[in-house]
Design an enzyme around this catalytic site. Structure first.
Site, PDB file in Angstrom:
ATOM      1  N   GLN A   1     -14.678 -24.145  -0.620  1.00  0.00           N
ATOM      2  CA  GLN A   1     -15.228 -23.065   0.185  1.00  0.00           C
ATOM      3  C   GLN A   1     -15.342 -23.602   1.592  1.00  0.00           C
ATOM      4  OE1 GLN A   1     -18.818 -21.170  -1.055  1.00  0.00           O
ATOM      5  NE2 GLN A   1     -18.138 -20.858  -3.156  1.00  0.00           N
ATOM      6  N   ILE A   2     -14.891 -22.816   2.572  1.00  0.00           N
ATOM      7  CA  ILE A   2     -14.840 -23.298   3.947  1.00  0.00           C
ATOM      8  C   ILE A   2     -15.460 -22.285   4.889  1.00  0.00           C
ATOM      9  CG2 ILE A   2     -12.890 -24.884   3.743  1.00  0.00           C
ATOM     10  CD1 ILE A   2     -11.021 -22.620   4.451  1.00  0.00           C
TER      11      ILE A   2
ATOM     12  N   HIS B   1       0.814  -1.214   0.000  1.00  0.00           N
ATOM     13  CA  HIS B   1       0.000   0.000   0.000  1.00  0.00           C
ATOM     14  C   HIS B   1       0.851   1.269   0.000  1.00  0.00           C
ATOM     15  CE1 HIS B   1       0.459  -0.176   4.485  1.00  0.00           C
ATOM     16  NE2 HIS B   1       0.475   1.131   4.340  1.00  0.00           N
TER      17      HIS B   1
ATOM     18  N   ASP C   1       0.037  -7.563   1.618  1.00  0.00           N
ATOM     19  CA  ASP C   1       0.454  -6.162   1.692  1.00  0.00           C
ATOM     20  C   ASP C   1       1.976  -6.030   1.724  1.00  0.00           C
ATOM     21  OD1 ASP C   1       0.082  -3.435   1.666  1.00  0.00           O
ATOM     22  OD2 ASP C   1      -0.099  -3.267   3.838  1.00  0.00           O
TER      23      ASP C   1
ATOM     24  N   ILE D   1      -6.633 -25.831  -3.234  1.00  0.00           N
ATOM     25  CA  ILE D   1      -7.247 -27.162  -3.235  1.00  0.00           C
ATOM     26  C   ILE D   1      -8.687 -27.118  -3.707  1.00  0.00           C
ATOM     27  CG2 ILE D   1      -5.713 -28.038  -1.443  1.00  0.00           C
ATOM     28  CD1 ILE D   1      -7.989 -27.750   0.567  1.00  0.00           C
ATOM     29  N   GLY D   2      -9.298 -25.920  -3.798  1.00  0.00           N
ATOM     30  CA  GLY D   2     -10.618 -25.796  -4.381  1.00  0.00           C
ATOM     31  C   GLY D   2     -11.771 -26.094  -3.446  1.00  0.00           C
TER      32      GLY D   2
ATOM     33  N   ASN E   1       5.479   4.735   9.258  1.00  0.00           N
ATOM     34  CA  ASN E   1       6.241   3.544   9.626  1.00  0.00           C
ATOM     35  C   ASN E   1       5.909   2.355   8.729  1.00  0.00           C
ATOM     36  OD1 ASN E   1       6.286   4.706  12.824  1.00  0.00           O
ATOM     37  ND2 ASN E   1       8.093   3.610  12.106  1.00  0.00           N
ATOM     38  N   SER E   2       4.908   2.486   7.873  1.00  0.00           N
ATOM     39  CA  SER E   2       4.491   1.368   7.036  1.00  0.00           C
ATOM     40  C   SER E   2       5.653   0.804   6.227  1.00  0.00           C
ATOM     41  CB  SER E   2       3.412   1.814   6.051  1.00  0.00           C
ATOM     42  OG  SER E   2       2.188   1.980   6.672  1.00  0.00           O
TER      43      SER E   2
END
Length: 521
Positions: free
Chosen positions: A320-321, A159, A189, A317-318, A261-262
């Site tokens: 939805q959890i 960012h 990020d 691995i395919g 500080n990013s």
């Protein structure tokens, strides 16, 4: 979160948020390795090469951080980025859609909603809907970074440099260098730069060991554009999830970290990098002792991939959890509400190996998986082509398969449904049903929810009008009568809750609805 602007720009709008990125660009501290443990103190920091004394830390703390700072500070740089934006609102970069109240367009995934939740309307900037004329406009973002090799590679935050057209870094001795972006990874990020001028530069190394909660750390960076600032504190917590993306696993530190500080480093007492500073929690916009850093075990792998290929390839691995709630655990006969419940097995390695909706993944390569976020991080940290041993529970029995990971598509992440794990519905279900085939757009399979009582447990668990019930207690349903029969069978079986598999649009998930106590066996 705001972006730092040059003194000649319109004054920076104060975004009154309770949490935010550190630099305008902001910073995230990667903390996670090789720190001297609390029990090893006192450490003679003034003589870092000497053997550490025996016993616990003295009440006065370490005598000085000066020698450690002298070693690492030359490798830390200030990063200045010329950023092109479509519109500027109150001095901050806006996305020009008139709907985000001046939030920068380069927020990491998920943080825009984070700001909406904790921020005030318009953030104290220009009135909503008023913005400067569109066109090519520029502002200056400021952050921090650090050399990781003598040939000039620099780590910072994505960012900090996203949407940048020019990047310059200023070294501790005041020398300014031009830099180019080698690669970025928005999901964590992180970004990798390289200075354009040849030379041999001071650098620091990533720590190999993870820090413990309570270990001392030092943050060095460029807060508010001041440059070369050093602060110290301890690791306050590990494994923080702040909702910024699918792979959140932040270190929390109490070393003072502010905007600018990013991308800067957090060091252990050996002068090795344990974190990359990224975000702060702040009611006032300034430091209140809660900062978040990307741990080294995450950063080191990402940076290696960016250096090799300019991008990051993650395992896939395919599936939805979603979390395993106590109601779901009870309905599936599980002892503990742990693991990742497979809401849908999409085409990919998991479905090819026989994993299907309703299975609960409990470990990867023998290491326990507490929930969906942990499974996402574990699989995401592996590379396409790697093999993973997946253990899951089906019908109360553990089964294990070995998968060869595919590559995570660019437009997908390992999804973890943001369902409240503590929800506990009670009373009647409050749902009106109809065959899906009888409702336009609902498809041909399942039973569609046509009405939802807003006070009922179905609504409390997130069931909405238009959702399609595909299964009840593991049985496929195609009519309201089949739903009623499946509920009756579950009651007779003494279940405290019944598990529904729902489909909303293209996504599937499980919802557990509790029976009234009088209906339980």
């Amino acid at each position: 979160m705001t972006q730092e602007t040059s003194p000649t720009n319109t004054p920076r709008r104060r975004l009154s948020v309770r949490a935010g990125l550190l630099a305008g660009a902001c910073a995230i501290a990667v903390v996670g390795a090789g720190v001297t443990h609390y029990s090893d103190f006192p450490v003679a920091i003034a003589n870092a090469q000497s053997a550490q004394p025996q016993g616990g830390q003295s009440l006065g703390g370490p005598p000085s951080f000066a020698n450690a700072v002298d070693r690492v500070k030359p490798a830390v740089v200030s990063v200045k980025v010329k950023v092109e934006s479509a519109a500027v609102r109150g001095g901050d970069i806006a996305n020009g859609d008139g709907e985000d109240n001046g939030l920068p367009p380069n927020l990491p995934p998920g943080l825009r909603d984070f700001f909406r939740q904790f921020g005030e309307p318009n953030g104290g900037g220009m009135p909503h809907g008023q913005m400067r004329p569109r066109g090519h406009q520029y502002s200056q973002a400021q952050g921090s970074g650090f050399f990781i090799s003598p040939d000039g590679y620099i780590v910072t935050n994505n960012h900090v440099v996203e949407h940048g057209v020019e990047v310059q870094v200023t070294m501790d001795d005041g020398k300014t260098l031009d830099a180019k972006v080698i690669g970025t990874d928005p999901k964590t990020d992180l970004a990798l730069l390289k200075v354009k001028q040849p030379g041999t530069y001071p650098f620091v190394k990533f720590a190999k060991a993870q820090p413990r909660v309570g270990d001392w750390v030092i943050a060095v960076g460029n807060p508010f554009g001041l440059g070369g600032t050093v602060t110290a504190g301890i690791v306050s917590a590990r494994g923080r999830d702040i909702g910024s993306g699918p792979y959140d696993d932040y270190l929390q530190i109490d070393a003072a970290v502010n905007r600018g500080n990013s991308g800067g480093p957090t060091f252990d007492m050996n002068g090795e990098v344990v974190g990359v500073n990224t975000a702060i929690y702040s009611p006032s916009g300034g430091n209140v002792g809660i900062a978040f850093a990307i741990p080294t075990e995450v950063a080191a792998n990402v940076v290696e991939s960016l250096k090799d290929t300019g991008s990051v390839a993650r395992g896939f691995i395919g599936v939805q959890i979603q979390p395993v709630t106590s109601e779901i655990a009870d309905s599936l006969g599980l002892k503990d509400a742990k693991g990742a419940l497979v809401a849908e097995a999409q085409p990919g390695p998991a479905s090819d190996a026989g994993i299907k909706a309703g299975d609960v993944i409990v470990s990867v390569d023998g290491d326990k998986v507490a929930g969906p976020k942990e499974l996402s991080r574990r699989i995401g940290s592996m590379k396409p082509g790697d093999k993973a041993e997946i253990t899951y529970i089906r019908d109360g029995r553990e089964q294990t398969v070995t998968l060869k990971l595919a590559a995570l598509p660019n437009d997908k992440t390992a999804r973890a449904d943001a369902q409240d794990e503590n929800a506990a519905p009670a009373g009647g279900f409050g749902l009106a049903l109809a065959p899906a085939s009888s409702v336009d757009g609902a498809g041909s399979q399942g039973v569609v929810v046509t009405q939802v009582d807003p006070e009922g447990p179905g609504a409390q668990q997130g069931v909405k009008q238009g959702d399609v019930i595909l299964e009840v207690a593991g049985h496929a349903v195609s009519s309201p009568s089949e739903v009623k029969q499946a509920l009756a069978d579950a009651r007779k079986g003494g279940k405290k809750a019944v598990l529904l598999r729902l489909k909303t649009g293209k996504d599937s998930r499980f919802v557990a609805l509790a029976f009234p106590k009088k209906d339980r066996g």
